[in-house]
Enzyme design. Structure first.
Site, PDB file in Angstrom:
ATOM      1  N   SER A 109      47.950  31.867   6.612  1.00  0.00           N
ATOM      2  CA  SER A 109      47.380  32.423   5.377  1.00  0.00           C
ATOM      3  C   SER A 109      48.387  32.177   4.249  1.00  0.00           C
ATOM      4  O   SER A 109      49.573  31.936   4.521  1.00  0.00           O
ATOM      5  CB  SER A 109      47.171  33.933   5.553  1.00  0.00           C
ATOM      6  OG  SER A 109      46.934  34.575   4.313  1.00  0.00           O
ATOM      7  N   TYR A 155      50.021  42.346   8.357  1.00  0.00           N
ATOM      8  CA  TYR A 155      49.328  41.052   8.239  1.00  0.00           C
ATOM      9  C   TYR A 155      50.297  39.984   7.719  1.00  0.00           C
ATOM     10  O   TYR A 155      50.342  38.870   8.255  1.00  0.00           O
ATOM     11  CB  TYR A 155      48.109  41.201   7.320  1.00  0.00           C
ATOM     12  CG  TYR A 155      47.211  39.983   7.277  1.00  0.00           C
ATOM     13  CD1 TYR A 155      46.315  39.723   8.327  1.00  0.00           C
ATOM     14  CD2 TYR A 155      47.235  39.102   6.206  1.00  0.00           C
ATOM     15  CE1 TYR A 155      45.485  38.612   8.295  1.00  0.00           C
ATOM     16  CE2 TYR A 155      46.402  37.989   6.164  1.00  0.00           C
ATOM     17  CZ  TYR A 155      45.525  37.753   7.199  1.00  0.00           C
ATOM     18  OH  TYR A 155      44.690  36.647   7.167  1.00  0.00           O
TER      19      TYR A 155
HETATM   20  N1  LIG Z   1      38.868  34.784   4.997  1.00  0.00           N
HETATM   21  C1  LIG Z   1      40.017  34.655   4.340  1.00  0.00           C
HETATM   22  O1  LIG Z   1      40.096  34.887   3.117  1.00  0.00           O
HETATM   23  C2  LIG Z   1      41.251  34.184   5.068  1.00  0.00           C
HETATM   24  C3  LIG Z   1      42.361  33.811   4.300  1.00  0.00           C
HETATM   25  C4  LIG Z   1      43.515  33.379   4.946  1.00  0.00           C
HETATM   26  C5  LIG Z   1      43.547  33.293   6.324  1.00  0.00           C
HETATM   27  N2  LIG Z   1      42.462  33.654   7.063  1.00  0.00           N
HETATM   28  C6  LIG Z   1      42.571  33.541   8.514  1.00  0.00           C
HETATM   29  O2  LIG Z   1      41.559  32.693   9.004  1.00  0.00           O
HETATM   30  C7  LIG Z   1      41.231  33.048  10.352  1.00  0.00           C
HETATM   31  C8  LIG Z   1      39.722  33.216  10.461  1.00  0.00           C
HETATM   32  O3  LIG Z   1      39.324  34.261   9.605  1.00  0.00           O
HETATM   33  P1  LIG Z   1      37.834  34.462   9.058  1.00  0.00           P
HETATM   34  O4  LIG Z   1      37.940  34.671   7.607  1.00  0.00           O
HETATM   35  O5  LIG Z   1      36.924  33.431   9.591  1.00  0.00           O
HETATM   36  O6  LIG Z   1      37.552  35.893   9.711  1.00  0.00           O
HETATM   37  P2  LIG Z   1      36.296  36.538  10.432  1.00  0.00           P
HETATM   38  O7  LIG Z   1      35.048  36.057   9.799  1.00  0.00           O
HETATM   39  O8  LIG Z   1      36.563  37.986  10.503  1.00  0.00           O
HETATM   40  O9  LIG Z   1      36.398  35.891  11.909  1.00  0.00           O
HETATM   41  C9  LIG Z   1      37.479  36.222  12.754  1.00  0.00           C
HETATM   42  C10 LIG Z   1      37.231  35.587  14.108  1.00  0.00           C
HETATM   43  O10 LIG Z   1      38.289  35.977  15.005  1.00  0.00           O
HETATM   44  C11 LIG Z   1      37.704  36.524  16.200  1.00  0.00           C
HETATM   45  N3  LIG Z   1      38.605  37.492  16.811  1.00  0.00           N
HETATM   46  C12 LIG Z   1      39.074  38.642  16.262  1.00  0.00           C
HETATM   47  N4  LIG Z   1      39.880  39.271  17.125  1.00  0.00           N
HETATM   48  C13 LIG Z   1      39.937  38.500  18.234  1.00  0.00           C
HETATM   49  C14 LIG Z   1      40.616  38.596  19.475  1.00  0.00           C
HETATM   50  N5  LIG Z   1      41.413  39.630  19.766  1.00  0.00           N
HETATM   51  N6  LIG Z   1      40.431  37.615  20.381  1.00  0.00           N
HETATM   52  C15 LIG Z   1      39.626  36.573  20.125  1.00  0.00           C
HETATM   53  N7  LIG Z   1      38.951  36.400  18.984  1.00  0.00           N
HETATM   54  C16 LIG Z   1      39.116  37.370  18.045  1.00  0.00           C
HETATM   55  C17 LIG Z   1      36.391  37.112  15.725  1.00  0.00           C
HETATM   56  O11 LIG Z   1      35.463  37.207  16.793  1.00  0.00           O
HETATM   57  P3  LIG Z   1      34.936  38.608  17.408  1.00  0.00           P
HETATM   58  O12 LIG Z   1      35.012  39.646  16.326  1.00  0.00           O
HETATM   59  O13 LIG Z   1      33.552  38.247  17.835  1.00  0.00           O
HETATM   60  O14 LIG Z   1      35.848  38.857  18.544  1.00  0.00           O
HETATM   61  C18 LIG Z   1      35.931  36.040  14.738  1.00  0.00           C
HETATM   62  O15 LIG Z   1      35.342  34.958  15.433  1.00  0.00           O
HETATM   63  C19 LIG Z   1      42.015  34.332  10.638  1.00  0.00           C
HETATM   64  O16 LIG Z   1      43.189  34.016  11.364  1.00  0.00           O
HETATM   65  C20 LIG Z   1      42.369  34.855   9.257  1.00  0.00           C
HETATM   66  O17 LIG Z   1      43.524  35.672   9.267  1.00  0.00           O
HETATM   67  C21 LIG Z   1      41.315  34.089   6.462  1.00  0.00           C
END
Ligand SMILES: NC(=O)c1ccc[n+]([C@@H]2O[C@H](COP(=O)([O-])OP(=O)(O)OC[C@H]3O[C@@H](n4cnc5c(N)ncnc54)[C@H](OP(=O)(O)O)[C@@H]3O)[C@@H](O)[C@H]2O)c1
Length: 245
Positions: A136, A149
């Site tokens: 991130s 985080y």
């Molecule tokens: N969205 C943003 O603005 C942003 C910015 C910077 C970085 N990121 C990073 O990008 C990545 C994806 O985020 P996203 O925005 O797509 O979030 P999201 O829509 O909340 O999706 C998160 C994913 O992680 C899975 N997950 C959560 N806990 C888990 C666990 N213990 N074991 C296995 N799977 C797990 C969830 O599946 P289930 O809930 O079904 O388990 C879901 O598929 C993350 O690492 C996040 O920190 C996001």
């Protein structure tokens, strides 16, 4: 495919493959002829992600991760690339009475990346094997009210840089993508929590917009599949519309 058969197509394992960035990664790689195995914490969730093999696995549990990697190998006979995408937001307060939220956020975001990488690395092919970690911009910069985080995502960047040295002995590359705000459930929930609108947040981004999940998937695909990325390792690439520039 029968057990012990080897897939003719390259195989990706992506964590957090139920929605958001993980789902976009699955679609991107499948559209380029890859087979994609994915995991999330629920069967229903991972099924919705549309992978070729959906596995239930908590990435914060090393034993489950080891079993999951074994399932991928048993099913497809090979593993070419891993994308550590699973993550949770949270750990925003410094609670004097309770450390559980700190440990939860560190465990899923940082330990999960370590567990998956260490279990997958022995199976990745020399020269063409690839690991991409989704960190991130908060892995490169601190902000208020986000200690766990930020610590976890900085840890992912540090782990990426160190693992790149170890994996280089086999010419396997390891890189991190550091997205800014990406339009997913995670971002929308956080915006509601802090009470800031998308239009206000966009004012802090030079390009004046959020990143789309497909853009993260496109960059991940470049790092995994492009010849032009073969010499790129140990990097933390900010995909943030210029936020950190
Ligand atoms: N969205 C943003 O603005 C942003 C910015 C910077 C970085 N990121 C990073 O990008 C990545 C994806 O985020 P996203 O925005 O797509 O979030 P999201 O829509 O909340 O999706 C998160 C994913 O992680 C899975 N997950 C959560 N806990 C888990 C666990 N213990 N074991 C296995 N799977 C797990 C969830 O599946 P289930 O809930 O079904 O388990 C879901 O598929 C993350 O690492 C996040 O920190 C996001």
């Amino acid at each position: 495919m029968n057990a012990n058969q080897r897939s003719q197509k390259p195989v990706l394992f992506v964590t957090g493959g139920s929605r958001g960035i993980g789902k976009a990664i699955i679609e991107k790689f499948q559209s380029h002829g890859w087979v994609v195995a994915a995991c999330s914490t629920s069967a229903q969730g991972v099924q919705a992600g549309g992978s070729d093999l959906g596995l239930v696995c908590d990435v914060g549990n090393s034993v489950q991760v080891g079993q999951t990697i074994q399932s991928v190998i048993r099913t497809f006979g090979r593993l070419d690339a891993v994308i550590n995408n699973a993550g949770v937001a949270g750990g925003y307060s410094l609670n004097p009475d309770d450390d559980s939220e700190w440990h939860r956020v560190i465990n899923i975001n940082l330990n999960g990346t370590y567990y998956v990488s260490k279990h997958a690395l022995p199976y990745l092919p020399d020269y063409s094997g690839r690991i991409v970690n989704i960190s991130s911009v908060l892995g490169l910069k601190g902000v208020p009210d986000a200690a766990a985080y930020c610590a976890a995502k900085h840890g992912v960047v540090g782990f990426t840089r160190a693992l790149a040295h170890d994996a280089a002995k086999r010419h396997i590359t390891v890189n991190a993508i550091c997205p800014g705000w990406v339009r997913t459930d995670m971002a929308l929930t956080r915006m509601q929590e802090i009470g800031i609108s998308e239009s206000n947040l966009q004012k802090s981004v030079p390009l004046g917009r959020f990143i789309e999940p497909q853009e993260v998937a496109d960059l991940a695909y470049f790092l995994v599949a492009s010849e032009a990325a073969a010499g790129l390792t140990g990097q933390a690439i900010a995909l943030d519309g210029g936020f950190l520039a």
